[in-house]
Motif scaffolding. Structure first.
Motif, PDB file in Angstrom:
ATOM      1  N   ASN A  17     115.206 -64.957  21.808  1.00 17.34           N
ATOM      2  CA  ASN A  17     113.859 -64.176  22.362  1.00 17.34           C
ATOM      3  C   ASN A  17     114.061 -64.986  23.462  1.00 17.34           C
ATOM      4  O   ASN A  17     112.890 -64.866  24.903  1.00 17.34           O
ATOM      5  N   GLY A  18     114.196 -66.525  24.102  1.00 16.18           N
ATOM      6  CA  GLY A  18     113.653 -67.007  25.364  1.00 16.18           C
ATOM      7  C   GLY A  18     112.344 -68.261  24.971  1.00 16.18           C
ATOM      8  O   GLY A  18     112.279 -68.098  26.538  1.00 16.18           O
ATOM      9  N   ASP A  19     111.815 -68.412  23.581  1.00 15.24           N
ATOM     10  CA  ASP A  19     110.182 -68.885  24.481  1.00 15.24           C
ATOM     11  C   ASP A  19     110.828 -70.634  24.413  1.00 15.24           C
ATOM     12  O   ASP A  19     109.070 -70.251  24.481  1.00 15.24           O
ATOM     13  N   GLY A  20     111.649 -70.918  23.944  1.00 17.62           N
ATOM     14  CA  GLY A  20     112.137 -71.943  23.181  1.00 17.62           C
ATOM     15  C   GLY A  20     110.974 -72.924  21.843  1.00 17.62           C
ATOM     16  O   GLY A  20     110.665 -74.246  21.652  1.00 17.62           O
ATOM     17  N   ILE A  21     110.945 -71.679  21.333  1.00 14.78           N
ATOM     18  CA  ILE A  21     110.425 -72.311  19.340  1.00 14.78           C
ATOM     19  C   ILE A  21     111.945 -71.613  18.331  1.00 14.78           C
ATOM     20  O   ILE A  21     111.970 -70.790  19.204  1.00 14.78           O
ATOM     21  N   ALA A  22     112.294 -72.536  17.942  1.00 19.49           N
ATOM     22  CA  ALA A  22     112.840 -71.707  16.808  1.00 19.49           C
ATOM     23  C   ALA A  22     112.128 -70.704  15.736  1.00 19.49           C
ATOM     24  O   ALA A  22     111.161 -70.937  15.222  1.00 19.49           O
ATOM     25  N   ASN A  23     113.267 -69.360  15.333  1.00 21.64           N
ATOM     26  CA  ASN A  23     112.573 -68.506  14.541  1.00 21.64           C
ATOM     27  C   ASN A  23     113.477 -68.608  14.452  1.00 21.64           C
ATOM     28  O   ASN A  23     114.323 -68.146  14.487  1.00 21.64           O
ATOM     29  N   PRO A  24     113.292 -67.700  12.662  1.00 20.35           N
ATOM     30  CA  PRO A  24     113.849 -66.591  12.316  1.00 20.35           C
ATOM     31  C   PRO A  24     115.006 -65.483  12.474  1.00 20.35           C
ATOM     32  O   PRO A  24     114.446 -65.550  12.521  1.00 20.35           O
ATOM     33  N   GLY A  25     116.521 -65.966  11.869  1.00 17.87           N
ATOM     34  CA  GLY A  25     116.809 -64.998  12.472  1.00 17.87           C
ATOM     35  C   GLY A  25     117.589 -65.627  13.880  1.00 17.87           C
ATOM     36  O   GLY A  25     118.821 -64.963  14.426  1.00 17.87           O
ATOM     37  N   GLU A  26     117.069 -66.429  14.542  1.00 17.77           N
ATOM     38  CA  GLU A  26     117.703 -66.818  15.880  1.00 17.77           C
ATOM     39  C   GLU A  26     118.413 -68.121  15.870  1.00 17.77           C
ATOM     40  O   GLU A  26     118.578 -68.904  15.159  1.00 17.77           O
ATOM     41  N   GLU A  27     120.292 -67.567  16.839  1.00 19.80           N
ATOM     42  CA  GLU A  27     121.019 -68.474  16.899  1.00 19.80           C
ATOM     43  C   GLU A  27     120.506 -69.516  18.046  1.00 19.80           C
ATOM     44  O   GLU A  27     119.664 -68.821  19.107  1.00 19.80           O
ATOM     45  N   PHE A  28     120.430 -70.798  18.525  1.00 14.74           N
ATOM     46  CA  PHE A  28     120.001 -71.439  18.990  1.00 14.74           C
ATOM     47  C   PHE A  28     120.696 -73.174  19.988  1.00 14.74           C
ATOM     48  O   PHE A  28     121.460 -72.930  18.569  1.00 14.74           O
ATOM     49  N   ASP A  29     120.601 -72.924  20.908  1.00  7.48           N
ATOM     50  CA  ASP A  29     121.220 -75.164  20.817  1.00  7.48           C
ATOM     51  C   ASP A  29     119.377 -75.522  21.263  1.00  7.48           C
ATOM     52  O   ASP A  29     119.138 -75.659  21.355  1.00  7.48           O
ATOM     53  N   LEU A  30     120.438 -76.994  20.493  1.00  6.59           N
ATOM     54  CA  LEU A  30     119.417 -78.518  20.700  1.00  6.59           C
ATOM     55  C   LEU A  30     119.878 -79.282  21.262  1.00  6.59           C
ATOM     56  O   LEU A  30     121.031 -79.477  20.786  1.00  6.59           O
ATOM     57  N   ILE A  31     118.688 -79.999  22.249  1.00  5.00           N
ATOM     58  CA  ILE A  31     119.402 -80.834  23.292  1.00  5.00           C
ATOM     59  C   ILE A  31     118.532 -81.993  22.376  1.00  5.00           C
ATOM     60  O   ILE A  31     117.248 -82.018  22.572  1.00  5.00           O
ATOM     61  N   ILE A  32     119.139 -83.318  21.995  1.00  4.06           N
ATOM     62  CA  ILE A  32     118.871 -84.624  21.382  1.00  4.06           C
ATOM     63  C   ILE A  32     119.012 -85.576  21.619  1.00  4.06           C
ATOM     64  O   ILE A  32     119.789 -85.928  22.209  1.00  4.06           O
ATOM     65  N   PRO A  33     117.864 -86.083  23.269  1.00  5.97           N
ATOM     66  CA  PRO A  33     118.301 -87.172  23.546  1.00  5.97           C
ATOM     67  C   PRO A  33     118.343 -88.367  22.938  1.00  5.97           C
ATOM     68  O   PRO A  33     117.561 -88.716  22.060  1.00  5.97           O
ATOM     69  N   LEU A  34     119.342 -89.274  23.337  1.00  2.48           N
ATOM     70  CA  LEU A  34     119.518 -90.591  22.671  1.00  2.48           C
ATOM     71  C   LEU A  34     118.889 -91.882  23.913  1.00  2.48           C
ATOM     72  O   LEU A  34     119.576 -91.491  25.492  1.00  2.48           O
ATOM     73  N   LYS A  35     117.967 -92.916  23.602  1.00  2.00           N
ATOM     74  CA  LYS A  35     117.632 -93.828  24.337  1.00  2.00           C
ATOM     75  C   LYS A  35     118.473 -95.367  23.822  1.00  2.00           C
ATOM     76  O   LYS A  35     118.328 -95.741  22.899  1.00  2.00           O
ATOM     77  N   LEU A  84     119.254 -69.741  12.620  1.00  2.00           N
ATOM     78  CA  LEU A  84     118.105 -70.266  11.030  1.00  2.00           C
ATOM     79  C   LEU A  84     118.291 -68.630  10.589  1.00  2.00           C
ATOM     80  O   LEU A  84     118.940 -68.253  10.698  1.00  2.00           O
ATOM     81  N   ASP A  85     118.235 -69.382   9.167  1.00  2.00           N
ATOM     82  CA  ASP A  85     118.678 -67.572   8.365  1.00  2.00           C
ATOM     83  C   ASP A  85     117.232 -66.992   8.449  1.00  2.00           C
ATOM     84  O   ASP A  85     115.755 -67.724   9.119  1.00  2.00           O
ATOM     85  N   GLU A  86     117.014 -65.802   8.646  1.00  2.00           N
ATOM     86  CA  GLU A  86     116.091 -64.754   8.144  1.00  2.00           C
ATOM     87  C   GLU A  86     115.026 -65.452   7.845  1.00  2.00           C
ATOM     88  O   GLU A  86     113.719 -64.229   7.760  1.00  2.00           O
ATOM     89  N   GLN A  87     115.050 -65.466   6.725  1.00  2.00           N
ATOM     90  CA  GLN A  87     114.208 -66.105   5.376  1.00  2.00           C
ATOM     91  C   GLN A  87     113.052 -67.071   6.136  1.00  2.00           C
ATOM     92  O   GLN A  87     112.563 -67.023   4.535  1.00  2.00           O
ATOM     93  N   LEU A  88     114.048 -67.215   6.735  1.00  2.00           N
ATOM     94  CA  LEU A  88     113.075 -68.971   6.947  1.00  2.00           C
ATOM     95  C   LEU A  88     111.463 -68.391   6.898  1.00  2.00           C
ATOM     96  O   LEU A  88     111.358 -67.727   7.517  1.00  2.00           O
ATOM     97  N   THR A  89     110.880 -69.300   6.797  1.00  2.00           N
ATOM     98  CA  THR A  89     109.328 -69.761   6.975  1.00  2.00           C
ATOM     99  C   THR A  89     109.038 -70.605   7.637  1.00  2.00           C
ATOM    100  O   THR A  89     109.953 -71.870   7.548  1.00  2.00           O
ATOM    101  N   SER A  90     107.598 -70.863   7.954  1.00  2.00           N
ATOM    102  CA  SER A  90     107.617 -71.964   8.780  1.00  2.00           C
ATOM    103  C   SER A  90     107.740 -73.113   8.304  1.00  2.00           C
ATOM    104  O   SER A  90     107.524 -74.367   8.553  1.00  2.00           O
ATOM    105  N   SER A  91     107.034 -73.719   6.879  1.00  2.00           N
ATOM    106  CA  SER A  91     106.789 -73.994   5.690  1.00  2.00           C
ATOM    107  C   SER A  91     107.985 -75.096   5.631  1.00  2.00           C
ATOM    108  O   SER A  91     107.936 -75.509   4.820  1.00  2.00           O
ATOM    109  N   ASP A  92     109.053 -73.641   5.796  1.00  2.00           N
ATOM    110  CA  ASP A  92     110.198 -75.138   4.671  1.00  2.00           C
ATOM    111  C   ASP A  92     110.492 -76.002   5.490  1.00  2.00           C
ATOM    112  O   ASP A  92     111.328 -76.184   7.030  1.00  2.00           O
ATOM    113  N   ASP A  93     111.175 -77.257   5.385  1.00  2.00           N
ATOM    114  CA  ASP A  93     112.299 -78.541   5.212  1.00  2.00           C
ATOM    115  C   ASP A  93     113.741 -77.493   6.225  1.00  2.00           C
ATOM    116  O   ASP A  93     114.512 -77.153   5.120  1.00  2.00           O
TER     117      ASP A  93
END
Length: 124
Positions: A17-35, A84-93
């Motif tokens: 949805n373009g909000d920059g937040i991971a949501n259940p059922g969403e596919e997204f790319d993740l940028i992980i910078p290394l220093k 992310l699975d659609e059944q994911l909740t905010s408290s899931d690790d």
């Protein structure tokens, strides 16, 4: 070699949805910078992202960072992709672990990302 946790970005424009937040059922790319906090150039840096959670699928688990000069940061040449699975909740690790390798050394870092899921409130 350290993960810049405050600079991790979620790109959910193409398949979310373009909000920059991971949501259940969403596919997204993740940028992980290394220093590189070392005194010399770190060479041939490759990192692999893994999970032990059944609620996340990692579609692209590897990023090639190449050579990182001393005190420099790199986001690599690729993005990590997750679904992310659609059944994911905010408290899931998500149990995300990034393993960073230069061919001689291995560093590990837990990757925490915030998940925003709907909340149902029941009133009597």
């Amino acid at each position: 070699m350290n993960v810049q946790h405050d600079s991790i970005q979620i790109l959910d424009n193409d398949n979310g949805n373009g909000d920059g937040i991971a949501n259940p059922g969403e596919e997204f790319d993740l940028i992980i910078p290394l220093k590189n906090y070392g005194f010399s150039t770190a060479t041939n840096i490759v990192a692999n992202l893994s999970t032990s959670s059944d609620l996340v699928s990692i579609l692209n688990n590897q990023n090639i960072y190449g050579d990182i000069e001393s005190e420099e940061t790199s986001t690599g040449n690729l993005f990590y992709s997750l679904l992310l699975d659609e059944q994911l909740t905010s408290s899931d690790d998500l149990s995300l672990l990034l393993e960073i390798n230069d061919g001689s050394n291995i560093w590990g870092s837990i990757i925490n990302i915030n998940i925003q899921a709907g909340m149902i409130v029941l009133n009597d």
